[in-house]
Design a protein around this motif. Structure first.
Motif, PDB file in Angstrom:
ATOM      1  N   LEU A  27       0.833  -1.202   0.000  1.00  0.00           N
ATOM      2  CA  LEU A  27       0.000   0.000   0.000  1.00  0.00           C
ATOM      3  C   LEU A  27       0.869   1.254   0.000  1.00  0.00           C
ATOM      4  O   LEU A  27       1.941   1.290   0.607  1.00  0.00           O
ATOM      5  CB  LEU A  27      -0.934   0.014   1.211  1.00  0.00           C
ATOM      6  N   LEU A  31      -2.290   6.190   0.736  1.00  0.00           N
ATOM      7  CA  LEU A  31      -3.479   5.398   1.078  1.00  0.00           C
ATOM      8  C   LEU A  31      -3.482   5.065   2.567  1.00  0.00           C
ATOM      9  O   LEU A  31      -4.515   5.156   3.233  1.00  0.00           O
ATOM     10  CB  LEU A  31      -3.504   4.125   0.239  1.00  0.00           C
ATOM     11  N   SER A  34      -4.413   8.165   4.599  1.00  0.00           N
ATOM     12  CA  SER A  34      -5.837   8.486   4.458  1.00  0.00           C
ATOM     13  C   SER A  34      -6.705   7.529   5.273  1.00  0.00           C
ATOM     14  O   SER A  34      -7.610   7.947   5.999  1.00  0.00           O
ATOM     15  CB  SER A  34      -6.230   8.419   2.981  1.00  0.00           C
ATOM     16  N   LEU A  64     -11.916  -0.071   2.469  1.00  0.00           N
ATOM     17  CA  LEU A  64     -11.485   0.713   1.312  1.00  0.00           C
ATOM     18  C   LEU A  64     -12.471   1.807   0.912  1.00  0.00           C
ATOM     19  O   LEU A  64     -12.140   2.673   0.104  1.00  0.00           O
ATOM     20  CB  LEU A  64     -11.267  -0.217   0.113  1.00  0.00           C
ATOM     21  N   ASN A 146     -12.108   2.150  -5.974  1.00  0.00           N
ATOM     22  CA  ASN A 146     -11.549   2.623  -4.717  1.00  0.00           C
ATOM     23  C   ASN A 146     -10.084   3.002  -4.942  1.00  0.00           C
ATOM     24  O   ASN A 146      -9.497   2.697  -5.991  1.00  0.00           O
ATOM     25  CB  ASN A 146     -11.697   1.579  -3.597  1.00  0.00           C
ATOM     26  N   GLN A 147      -9.507   3.663  -3.945  1.00  0.00           N
ATOM     27  CA  GLN A 147      -8.135   4.165  -4.065  1.00  0.00           C
ATOM     28  C   GLN A 147      -7.132   3.031  -4.250  1.00  0.00           C
ATOM     29  O   GLN A 147      -6.179   3.143  -5.016  1.00  0.00           O
ATOM     30  CB  GLN A 147      -7.796   4.987  -2.815  1.00  0.00           C
ATOM     31  N   TYR A 148      -7.364   1.924  -3.563  1.00  0.00           N
ATOM     32  CA  TYR A 148      -6.453   0.781  -3.643  1.00  0.00           C
ATOM     33  C   TYR A 148      -6.410   0.207  -5.058  1.00  0.00           C
ATOM     34  O   TYR A 148      -5.335   0.005  -5.630  1.00  0.00           O
ATOM     35  CB  TYR A 148      -6.891  -0.296  -2.649  1.00  0.00           C
TER      36      TYR A 148
END
Length: 298
Positions: A27, A31, A34, A64, A146-148
């Motif tokens: 990660l 991320l 956040s 997430l 999602n950001q991931y």
């Protein structure tokens, strides 16, 4: 809830959770920061700080989903969903559609359609584009939910680990039935121009191609991109003397009423799911306007 769940291996016993998230899960610091601020990182069902010391067999959960807004109005525009899971959605964009709002195109875009789709399907997502296409190029586009997922696939895109296949209908017959075009692409420093050229000052650009079908005075060509420069296929094919039908920027104004845009379609994507690492092989059939063009050229 879209989340990542992991059980801590004994190799990370006694280490900080921040190290585990970066080393084991890959990660990004952004991320992690956040999710930590929003208290979306849990160990054994309790939100923890990033200096938490792990124990073997701890159960980690990263939520997430984040409350986010995006200044894009939802619009009820049909979209062709080719694949969807909790992390990504892949759509087959039609021709003559802008991907994301711009000053000239503030509505009617794919992003407007996706915001409506997310709203109607009760998904708290914003539009995170992993890939893009020109307005007049049809085909497959990946969006992270999602950001991931966006981070993982953007990284894979940068490393050229996402296989992108296109079909183009070109003027004339290619000299070789298959081959590789390895020529640098450069953007001339001319105000207002979007046109690119083959020039030694440019970035290395590689397109692998194969003739799929031959018509009277045209070819259907499959192109596999090794690099992803702006207008790469259009520039390369035009440079070889085989511009794409309907491409007035890199070819000629065709005396043709069958198709009103470049006959270029992003038909194939091969990549790994950001979460499961399962191989995905997605395909989108040729749109009607290209099929009609082919029929007229036979």
């Amino acid at each position: 809830m879209s989340s990542i769940k992991k059980v801590v291996d004994k190799a990370y016993d006694g280490r900080k959770i921040r190290e585990y998230l970066k080393e084991e899960l890959g990660l990004s610091s952004r991320l992690i920061r956040s999710a930590s601020v929003d208290k979306r990182i849990f160990v054994n069902n309790k939100a923890v700080k990033m200096n938490y010391i792990l124990n073997a067999n701890d159960n980690i959960l990263i939520d997430l989903m984040k409350d986010e807004t995006q200044n894009i109005d939802p619009e009820n525009i049909p979209i062709d969903v080719v694949y969807e899971d909790e992390d990504i959605i892949v759509v087959n964009k039609g021709p003559n559609m802008v991907v994301h709002p711009t000053k000239r195109h503030q509505s009617g875009t794919l992003a407007n359609a996706l915001m409506y789709y997310f709203k109607e399907s009760n998904q708290k997502c914003i539009v995170r584009l992993v890939s893009r296409l020109d307005m007049d190029t049809s085909g497959l586009i990946i969006i992270g939910k999602n950001q991931y997922a966006h981070m993982e696939l953007s990284k894979e895109m940068t490393l050229n680990n996402i296989e992108k296949r296109y079909l183009a209908v070109v003027h004339g017959h290619m000299e070789n039935a298959e081959g590789t075009i390895d020529l640098p692409i450069y953007r001339p420093e001319e105000e207002g121009t979007i046109r690119r050229v083959v020039d030694e000052r440019g970035q290395r650009s590689i397109t692998h191609y194969k003739v799929v079908e031959r018509y009277k005075d045209s070819d259907l060509v499959e192109c596999l991109l090794e690099t992803g420069r702006t207008h790469q296929i259009r520039v390369h094919l035009s440079h070889l003397g085989h511009p794409i039908w309907g491409d007035t920027l890199y070819g000629k104004k065709d005396d043709n009423i069958v198709i009103k845009r470049q006959a270029l379609h992003a038909y194939g994507l091969d990549f790994k799911s950001p979460r499961t690492k399962k191989e995905l092989s997605l395909r989108a059939k040729l749109p009607n306007d290209i099929e009609n063009l082919i029929e007229s050229l036979k």
